[in-house]
Design an enzyme around this catalytic site. Sequence first.
Site, mmCIF file in Angstrom:
data_model
loop_
_atom_site.group_PDB
_atom_site.id
_atom_site.type_symbol
_atom_site.label_atom_id
_atom_site.label_comp_id
_atom_site.label_asym_id
_atom_site.label_seq_id
_atom_site.Cartn_x
_atom_site.Cartn_y
_atom_site.Cartn_z
ATOM 1 N N SER A 134 0.829 -1.193 0.000
ATOM 2 C CA SER A 134 0.000 0.000 0.000
ATOM 3 C C SER A 134 0.874 1.258 0.000
ATOM 4 O O SER A 134 1.701 1.445 -0.890
ATOM 5 C CB SER A 134 -0.955 -0.039 1.204
ATOM 6 O OG SER A 134 -1.971 0.923 1.101
ATOM 7 N N ASP A 188 -9.981 -4.580 -4.522
ATOM 8 C CA ASP A 188 -9.384 -3.549 -3.670
ATOM 9 C C ASP A 188 -10.217 -2.267 -3.748
ATOM 10 O O ASP A 188 -10.376 -1.690 -4.813
ATOM 11 C CB ASP A 188 -7.941 -3.274 -4.121
ATOM 12 C CG ASP A 188 -7.132 -2.503 -3.086
ATOM 13 O OD1 ASP A 188 -7.703 -1.633 -2.409
ATOM 14 O OD2 ASP A 188 -5.916 -2.776 -2.967
ATOM 15 N N HIS A 219 -8.029 -5.289 -0.265
ATOM 16 C CA HIS A 219 -6.768 -4.601 0.033
ATOM 17 C C HIS A 219 -6.031 -5.392 1.111
ATOM 18 O O HIS A 219 -6.050 -5.036 2.290
ATOM 19 C CB HIS A 219 -7.066 -3.174 0.503
ATOM 20 C CG HIS A 219 -5.858 -2.270 0.535
ATOM 21 N ND1 HIS A 219 -5.172 -1.900 -0.602
ATOM 22 C CD2 HIS A 219 -5.222 -1.670 1.573
ATOM 23 C CE1 HIS A 219 -4.177 -1.107 -0.276
ATOM 24 N NE2 HIS A 219 -4.185 -0.953 1.042
#
Length: 242
Positions: A134, A188, A219
Amino acid sequence: MITSTFKIATITMTYQQPLELSLSTSDNSKIDASVIWLHGLGADGYDFEPIVERFLENPLFSTVRFILPHAPEMPVTRNNGYIMPAWYDIYGNIPVTQEDEAGIKASQEYINTLINNEINRGIASERILLAGFSQGGAIALHTAVRYPQKLAGVLALSTYLPLHALLNKEANTANTNTPILMAHGIYDDVISLEMAAKSRDLLQNCQYSVNWREYNMAHSLCDQEIIDIQAFLKQVLSLDLP
């Protein structure tokens, strides 16, 4: 506790000593490769410790040192100014229309020091891999394409490349051929698959070598992705070779 402080423009960030994991904790002379793995927003270096410990169960990783840094605490605008570990500020929803260039570059400078520390410890730059999830993956990608020496590879998980408009101006050719694995979940809802794909396309259009993987997840990480990550690390660090 050992800390490091970096200041760029009006940004001052303080970093705790990274977590280090390896099978050769008592004999660093056996280490010949390093993986610097950055966590995501709101987490810390311990977030990926279980996965690294799983990799270290494999004797092929006996010569690899994993470095898991901790992002500094800072107010995050998107989260109403709440103070949390972050590699840079986020101003609004993703896809972003405004980016924290100063914060991104401050974190880039810090990761550069971690790379340089490993070189000073005797690890060749081409045996150092940057990884991140991320927001941490965004810093890993951003830093790698600008680093002036050849790196082993980049592991970019559920992430994107920030500051698209500056890539051509700031990229260093040293890592044009460095292997990049971008892995993303098709569900996601934090960093969309479309946004990640735009970063992939930009990198590929600039002649970067991107291996793209999609998974049936949100995610996060999944078992097959972890298997693929381990295979990528073995490949780019030549861990299967005698």
